[in-house]
Design a protein around this motif. Structure first.
Motif, PDB file in Angstrom:
ATOM      1  N   MET A  94       8.803   2.946  -7.788  1.00  0.00           N
ATOM      2  CA  MET A  94       8.911   3.309  -9.196  1.00  0.00           C
ATOM      3  C   MET A  94       7.612   3.036  -9.947  1.00  0.00           C
ATOM      4  SD  MET A  94      11.793   4.678  -9.670  1.00  0.00           S
ATOM      5  CE  MET A  94      13.243   4.914  -8.627  1.00  0.00           C
ATOM      6  N   GLY A  95       6.997   1.906  -9.676  1.00  0.00           N
ATOM      7  CA  GLY A  95       5.781   1.557 -10.388  1.00  0.00           C
ATOM      8  C   GLY A  95       4.612   2.454 -10.058  1.00  0.00           C
ATOM      9  N   THR A  96       4.649   3.094  -8.878  1.00  0.00           N
ATOM     10  CA  THR A  96       3.570   3.984  -8.463  1.00  0.00           C
ATOM     11  C   THR A  96       3.851   5.431  -8.843  1.00  0.00           C
ATOM     12  OG1 THR A  96       3.151   2.502  -6.592  1.00  0.00           O
ATOM     13  CG2 THR A  96       2.126   4.674  -6.511  1.00  0.00           C
ATOM     14  N   GLU A  97       5.072   5.893  -8.624  1.00  0.00           N
ATOM     15  CA  GLU A  97       5.409   7.282  -8.946  1.00  0.00           C
ATOM     16  C   GLU A  97       5.523   7.509 -10.464  1.00  0.00           C
ATOM     17  OE1 GLU A  97       5.344   9.794  -7.098  1.00  0.00           O
ATOM     18  OE2 GLU A  97       5.358   8.921  -5.084  1.00  0.00           O
ATOM     19  N   SER A 157      18.429  -2.331 -13.703  1.00  0.00           N
ATOM     20  CA  SER A 157      17.457  -3.082 -14.497  1.00  0.00           C
ATOM     21  C   SER A 157      16.141  -3.232 -13.755  1.00  0.00           C
ATOM     22  CB  SER A 157      18.026  -4.457 -14.846  1.00  0.00           C
ATOM     23  OG  SER A 157      19.152  -4.338 -15.694  1.00  0.00           O
ATOM     24  N   LEU A 158      16.209  -3.430 -12.440  1.00  0.00           N
ATOM     25  CA  LEU A 158      14.981  -3.540 -11.650  1.00  0.00           C
ATOM     26  C   LEU A 158      14.188  -2.242 -11.721  1.00  0.00           C
ATOM     27  CD1 LEU A 158      14.425  -5.151  -8.235  1.00  0.00           C
ATOM     28  CD2 LEU A 158      13.808  -2.761  -8.520  1.00  0.00           C
ATOM     29  N   VAL A 159      14.870  -1.105 -11.601  1.00  0.00           N
ATOM     30  CA  VAL A 159      14.186   0.187 -11.696  1.00  0.00           C
ATOM     31  C   VAL A 159      13.532   0.344 -13.058  1.00  0.00           C
ATOM     32  CG1 VAL A 159      14.547   2.676 -11.787  1.00  0.00           C
ATOM     33  CG2 VAL A 159      15.597   1.344  -9.956  1.00  0.00           C
ATOM     34  N   ARG A 160      14.293   0.052 -14.109  1.00  0.00           N
ATOM     35  CA  ARG A 160      13.749   0.171 -15.468  1.00  0.00           C
ATOM     36  C   ARG A 160      12.521  -0.720 -15.646  1.00  0.00           C
ATOM     37  NH1 ARG A 160      17.423  -2.844 -19.227  1.00  0.00           N
ATOM     38  NH2 ARG A 160      16.255  -4.501 -18.173  1.00  0.00           N
ATOM     39  N   ASP A 161      12.622  -1.954 -15.220  1.00  0.00           N
ATOM     40  CA  ASP A 161      11.513  -2.890 -15.412  1.00  0.00           C
ATOM     41  C   ASP A 161      10.295  -2.496 -14.576  1.00  0.00           C
ATOM     42  OD1 ASP A 161      13.214  -4.230 -17.097  1.00  0.00           O
ATOM     43  OD2 ASP A 161      13.681  -5.834 -15.664  1.00  0.00           O
ATOM     44  N   ALA A 162      10.535  -1.974 -13.369  1.00  0.00           N
ATOM     45  CA  ALA A 162       9.418  -1.556 -12.517  1.00  0.00           C
ATOM     46  C   ALA A 162       8.665  -0.377 -13.119  1.00  0.00           C
ATOM     47  CB  ALA A 162       9.932  -1.197 -11.125  1.00  0.00           C
ATOM     48  N   LEU A 163       9.375   0.461 -13.861  1.00  0.00           N
ATOM     49  CA  LEU A 163       8.739   1.620 -14.470  1.00  0.00           C
ATOM     50  C   LEU A 163       7.868   1.238 -15.660  1.00  0.00           C
ATOM     51  CD1 LEU A 163      11.688   4.125 -14.188  1.00  0.00           C
ATOM     52  CD2 LEU A 163       9.419   4.430 -13.198  1.00  0.00           C
ATOM     53  N   GLY A 164       8.206   0.165 -16.342  1.00  0.00           N
ATOM     54  CA  GLY A 164       7.359  -0.275 -17.448  1.00  0.00           C
ATOM     55  C   GLY A 164       8.141  -0.602 -18.698  1.00  0.00           C
ATOM     56  N   ARG A 165       7.480  -1.241 -19.621  1.00  0.00           N
ATOM     57  CA  ARG A 165       8.139  -1.754 -20.828  1.00  0.00           C
ATOM     58  C   ARG A 165       8.674  -0.642 -21.720  1.00  0.00           C
ATOM     59  NH1 ARG A 165       4.305  -6.240 -23.487  1.00  0.00           N
ATOM     60  NH2 ARG A 165       6.174  -6.406 -24.802  1.00  0.00           N
ATOM     61  N   ALA A 166       8.150   0.564 -21.604  1.00  0.00           N
ATOM     62  CA  ALA A 166       8.590   1.663 -22.461  1.00  0.00           C
ATOM     63  C   ALA A 166       9.896   2.294 -21.994  1.00  0.00           C
ATOM     64  CB  ALA A 166       7.504   2.737 -22.532  1.00  0.00           C
ATOM     65  N   ARG A 174       0.862  -1.177   0.000  1.00  0.00           N
ATOM     66  CA  ARG A 174       0.000   0.000   0.000  1.00  0.00           C
ATOM     67  C   ARG A 174       0.902   1.231   0.000  1.00  0.00           C
ATOM     68  NH1 ARG A 174      -5.041   2.110   1.491  1.00  0.00           N
ATOM     69  NH2 ARG A 174      -4.939   4.305   0.838  1.00  0.00           N
ATOM     70  N   TYR A 175       0.819   1.983  -1.088  1.00  0.00           N
ATOM     71  CA  TYR A 175       1.634   3.183  -1.192  1.00  0.00           C
ATOM     72  C   TYR A 175       0.902   4.165  -2.095  1.00  0.00           C
ATOM     73  CZ  TYR A 175       5.308   6.344  -2.755  1.00  0.00           C
ATOM     74  OH  TYR A 175       6.034   7.472  -3.060  1.00  0.00           O
ATOM     75  N   ASP A 176       0.602   5.335  -1.579  1.00  0.00           N
ATOM     76  CA  ASP A 176      -0.056   6.368  -2.363  1.00  0.00           C
ATOM     77  C   ASP A 176       1.000   7.274  -2.972  1.00  0.00           C
ATOM     78  OD1 ASP A 176      -2.634   5.495  -1.705  1.00  0.00           O
ATOM     79  OD2 ASP A 176      -2.547   6.567   0.217  1.00  0.00           O
ATOM     80  N   PRO A 177       0.920   7.531  -4.275  1.00  0.00           N
ATOM     81  CA  PRO A 177       1.983   8.318  -4.919  1.00  0.00           C
ATOM     82  C   PRO A 177       2.027   9.744  -4.389  1.00  0.00           C
ATOM     83  CG  PRO A 177       0.130   8.020  -6.414  1.00  0.00           C
ATOM     84  CD  PRO A 177      -0.118   7.128  -5.229  1.00  0.00           C
ATOM     85  N   LEU A 178       3.233  10.251  -4.285  1.00  0.00           N
ATOM     86  CA  LEU A 178       3.438  11.637  -3.895  1.00  0.00           C
ATOM     87  C   LEU A 178       3.147  12.559  -5.073  1.00  0.00           C
ATOM     88  CD1 LEU A 178       4.416  13.606  -1.713  1.00  0.00           C
ATOM     89  CD2 LEU A 178       6.763  13.125  -2.435  1.00  0.00           C
ATOM     90  N   ILE A 179       3.577  12.148  -6.263  1.00  0.00           N
ATOM     91  CA  ILE A 179       3.303  12.897  -7.489  1.00  0.00           C
ATOM     92  C   ILE A 179       2.609  12.008  -8.512  1.00  0.00           C
ATOM     93  CG2 ILE A 179       4.337  14.049  -9.484  1.00  0.00           C
ATOM     94  CD1 ILE A 179       6.429  15.233  -7.615  1.00  0.00           C
ATOM     95  N   GLY A 180       3.186  10.867  -8.811  1.00  0.00           N
ATOM     96  CA  GLY A 180       2.580   9.943  -9.756  1.00  0.00           C
ATOM     97  C   GLY A 180       2.810  10.362 -11.203  1.00  0.00           C
ATOM     98  N   PRO A 181       2.188   9.644 -12.140  1.00  0.00           N
ATOM     99  CA  PRO A 181       2.366   9.961 -13.559  1.00  0.00           C
ATOM    100  C   PRO A 181       1.920  11.393 -13.866  1.00  0.00           C
ATOM    101  CG  PRO A 181       1.316   7.824 -13.283  1.00  0.00           C
ATOM    102  CD  PRO A 181       1.337   8.462 -11.929  1.00  0.00           C
ATOM    103  N   VAL A 182       2.634  12.030 -14.781  1.00  0.00           N
ATOM    104  CA  VAL A 182       2.382  13.431 -15.124  1.00  0.00           C
ATOM    105  C   VAL A 182       2.126  13.538 -16.622  1.00  0.00           C
ATOM    106  CG1 VAL A 182       3.465  15.717 -15.276  1.00  0.00           C
ATOM    107  CG2 VAL A 182       3.723  14.353 -13.196  1.00  0.00           C
ATOM    108  N   ASP A 183       1.119  14.299 -16.994  1.00  0.00           N
ATOM    109  CA  ASP A 183       0.793  14.503 -18.402  1.00  0.00           C
ATOM    110  C   ASP A 183       1.644  15.619 -19.001  1.00  0.00           C
ATOM    111  OD1 ASP A 183      -1.203  12.550 -18.438  1.00  0.00           O
ATOM    112  OD2 ASP A 183      -2.715  13.968 -17.699  1.00  0.00           O
ATOM    113  N   PRO A 184       1.895  15.573 -20.306  1.00  0.00           N
ATOM    114  CA  PRO A 184       2.615  16.660 -20.977  1.00  0.00           C
ATOM    115  C   PRO A 184       1.844  17.979 -20.807  1.00  0.00           C
ATOM    116  CG  PRO A 184       2.410  14.741 -22.414  1.00  0.00           C
ATOM    117  CD  PRO A 184       1.532  14.492 -21.230  1.00  0.00           C
ATOM    118  N   PRO A 185       2.548  19.099 -20.773  1.00  0.00           N
ATOM    119  CA  PRO A 185       3.981  19.247 -21.028  1.00  0.00           C
ATOM    120  C   PRO A 185       4.856  19.001 -19.802  1.00  0.00           C
ATOM    121  CG  PRO A 185       3.014  21.390 -20.699  1.00  0.00           C
ATOM    122  CD  PRO A 185       1.874  20.418 -20.646  1.00  0.00           C
ATOM    123  N   GLY A 186       4.259  18.602 -18.678  1.00  0.00           N
ATOM    124  CA  GLY A 186       5.049  18.343 -17.488  1.00  0.00           C
ATOM    125  C   GLY A 186       5.954  17.142 -17.641  1.00  0.00           C
TER     126      GLY A 186
END
Length: 280
Positions: A49-52, A68-77, A3-15
């Protein structure tokens, strides 16, 4: 399930959501304190990483499997650039991890922080182990703006090395030709000579914490060492920006995940916008 609530989370452009994070190298000893054991911290890093979901992360103290763990946790892109700081390019490094769907990599390089920057593993400024600067130029596919990301980890033992390294980073930023974002564990506080070197010219680099339109957290000390973070403690992990980069929000993430912290350092996060194509 964590259980972890993002502090910022995903951001939409232009951010652009930018994070600097000393992940704390994985120690091989089974005698490591429980809070420091990678077996306990790795799931927390994945959750963080997966939440922020920052758009770009400057890592420090990252061994290849940790990066590699950080990269993979962030997603395939997500992709990464940077290699180990040794003469062979192996071991601990300062990779930049980024969202390749959002950011197009134009070019990247890594140099030693020494009088022989093109010699991998070189040390001439008093630091007992090699130090590096990773540079990457990106074009934001959403806005067509370009910027340069610089990521580093300055030496904790040699004041001379820290100041010389800061001067190198300042000069590299000044010559970038694009707006610049610097991420790093500078092992230096707000009024230290390295930070003064980086920010002495008001037209060069600014502290993103101070420049932010909003600060989402207290000013925690970023080197918490798995203890309850302290207000006004040493802020040694930094995000700096040049003219052409507007800072909307900044934060120092003191959140626990499953009862503990992902690292002995707290992640520093900011939301920026690239507002100029080139630096004057």
């Amino acid at each position: 399930m964590s259980r972890y609530d993002p502090l910022i989370g995903p951001v939409d452009p232009p951010g652009l959501h930018v994070m600097t994070f000393n992940v704390r190298r994985r120690m091989g000893s089974a005698a490591s304190p429980p809070a420091d054991r990678w077996s306990a911290r790795a799931p927390r890093v994945r959750t963080l990483m997966g939440t922020e979901r920052p758009t770009l992360v400057g890592l420090q103290e990252a061994l290849p499997d940790q990066a590699s763990l950080v990269r993979d946790a962030l997603g395939r892109a997500f992709r990464l650039v940077g290699q180990g700081r040794s003469a062979t390019g192996r071991g601990e490094g300062c990779p930049i991890v980024y969202d390749a769907e959002r950011l197009e990599l134009v070019r990247w390089s890594q140099q030693a922080l020494s009088d022989r920057p093109d010699v991998a593993g070189s040390r001439t400024w008093g630091n007992p182990i090699p130090r590096v600067l990773v540079s990457a130029v990106f074009t934001d596919r959403s806005t067509a703006h370009s910027f340069t990301a610089l990521n580093t980890h300055l030496d904790p033992l040699s004041p001379r090395s820290r100041v010389r390294s800061a001067a190198r980073i300042r000069d590299r930023a000044a010559a970038a030709g694009t707006p610049v974002i610097v991420t790093g564990d500078l092992n230096s506080g707000v009024f230290s000579p390295p930070v003064r070197t980086l920010t002495a010219d008001g037209d060069a680099l600014r502290d993103a914490w101070v420049a932010a339109s909003a600060r989402l957290t207290p000013q925690w000390g970023t080197y918490a060492r798995y203890r309850t973070p302290r207000l006004k403690g040493a802020r040694i992990d930094w995000i700096l920006v040049s003219p052409g980069v507007a800072v909307d929000r900044s934060a120092i993430n003191a959140g626990r995940i499953d009862g503990g912290w992902p690292s002995d350092h707290l992640p520093v996060q900011t939301v920026v916008r690239i507002t100029a194509e080139e630096r004057a």
